[in-house]
Design a protein around this motif. Sequence first.
Motif, short mmCIF file in Angstrom:
data_model
loop_
_atom_site.label_atom_id
_atom_site.label_comp_id
_atom_site.label_asym_id
_atom_site.label_seq_id
_atom_site.Cartn_x
_atom_site.Cartn_y
_atom_site.Cartn_z
N UNK A 193 0.85 -1.19 0.00
CA UNK A 193 0.00 0.00 0.00
C UNK A 193 0.88 1.24 0.00
N UNK A 194 0.58 2.17 -0.90
CA UNK A 194 1.27 3.45 -0.96
C UNK A 194 0.42 4.46 -0.19
N UNK A 195 1.02 5.09 0.82
CA UNK A 195 0.32 6.07 1.63
C UNK A 195 0.79 7.46 1.21
N UNK A 196 -0.16 8.29 0.78
CA UNK A 196 0.15 9.63 0.30
C UNK A 196 -0.44 10.67 1.24
N UNK A 197 0.39 11.59 1.71
CA UNK A 197 -0.08 12.74 2.50
C UNK A 197 -0.09 13.93 1.55
N UNK A 198 -1.28 14.35 1.12
CA UNK A 198 -1.39 15.37 0.08
C UNK A 198 -2.22 16.57 0.51
N UNK A 199 -2.26 16.85 1.80
CA UNK A 199 -2.97 18.03 2.26
C UNK A 199 -4.44 17.81 2.55
N UNK A 200 -4.93 16.60 2.41
CA UNK A 200 -6.31 16.30 2.77
C UNK A 200 -6.39 16.06 4.28
N UNK A 201 -7.59 15.95 4.81
CA UNK A 201 -7.76 15.68 6.23
C UNK A 201 -7.38 14.24 6.58
N UNK A 202 -7.20 13.41 5.56
CA UNK A 202 -6.84 12.01 5.76
C UNK A 202 -5.74 11.65 4.78
N UNK A 203 -5.04 10.56 5.06
CA UNK A 203 -4.03 10.06 4.13
C UNK A 203 -4.72 9.27 3.03
#
Length: 180
Positions: free
Chosen positions: A103-113
Motif C-alpha cells: 500500500x502506498x500512503x500519500x499525505x497530500x494536504x487532505x484531512x486524511x491520508x
Amino acid sequence: MSRIGKKAVPVPAGVTAEVAGQTVKVKGPKGALSFDVHELIAVEKTAEGGISVTPRDESKQARSLWGMSRTMISNLVTGVSKGFEKKLEINGVGYKAALNGKTLTLSLGYSHDVLFPVPEGITIQVAGQKQDQIIVSGIEKQRVGQVAAEIREWRGPEPYKGKGVKYADEKIFRKEGKKK
C-alpha cells in the motif's frame, strides 16, 4: 506507408519471441507478455530473428493499425528485457509518500491520508530525501502509465505554487498571482 511499420522489431539476446497465428508471445528475463494482432495485419518472424509486421490490404484501417501493431510488439520486447518506469515528484509543504507493504500512503494536504493499493505486476519505490519522489515500474508500458496517472490524479499540480503530484519531466505552466 507507415515509416514505423516498415521496420522489423529486433529481438535482443536473452529474449525469445514466438508467432502463432495472430498471437505474438515474448519471454525474457523480466517475464512473459503476449499480444493479439488484428486480422488485417500479417505478422511473421524474419530470417534475422526479428518480427516483421505488414498490412494484408491497402485499406485505411489496415494502414492505421500497421504502425500501432509494430509499436505494441516493440513495447513487449522492451518490457520483458528492460522494463518501463515513470517518475513522479511531490511538491508542497507536508506532502510526502510512504510505502507500507503493498500500500502506498500519500499525505497530500487532505484531512486524511490517501491509501493506494499497489496493483499486481507493478513495483513502486519511494525515494528522495523528503520522501517526495515515487518511481512506478513494471513490464507493461500501459499499466505503468495508468498507475502513474492514477497516483497523479489524487492531487494534480496547481498553476500558482506548483503544489501537487507531477511527472518528473512535466513542465507546469505557472500563473502570476494577484497584484496589489
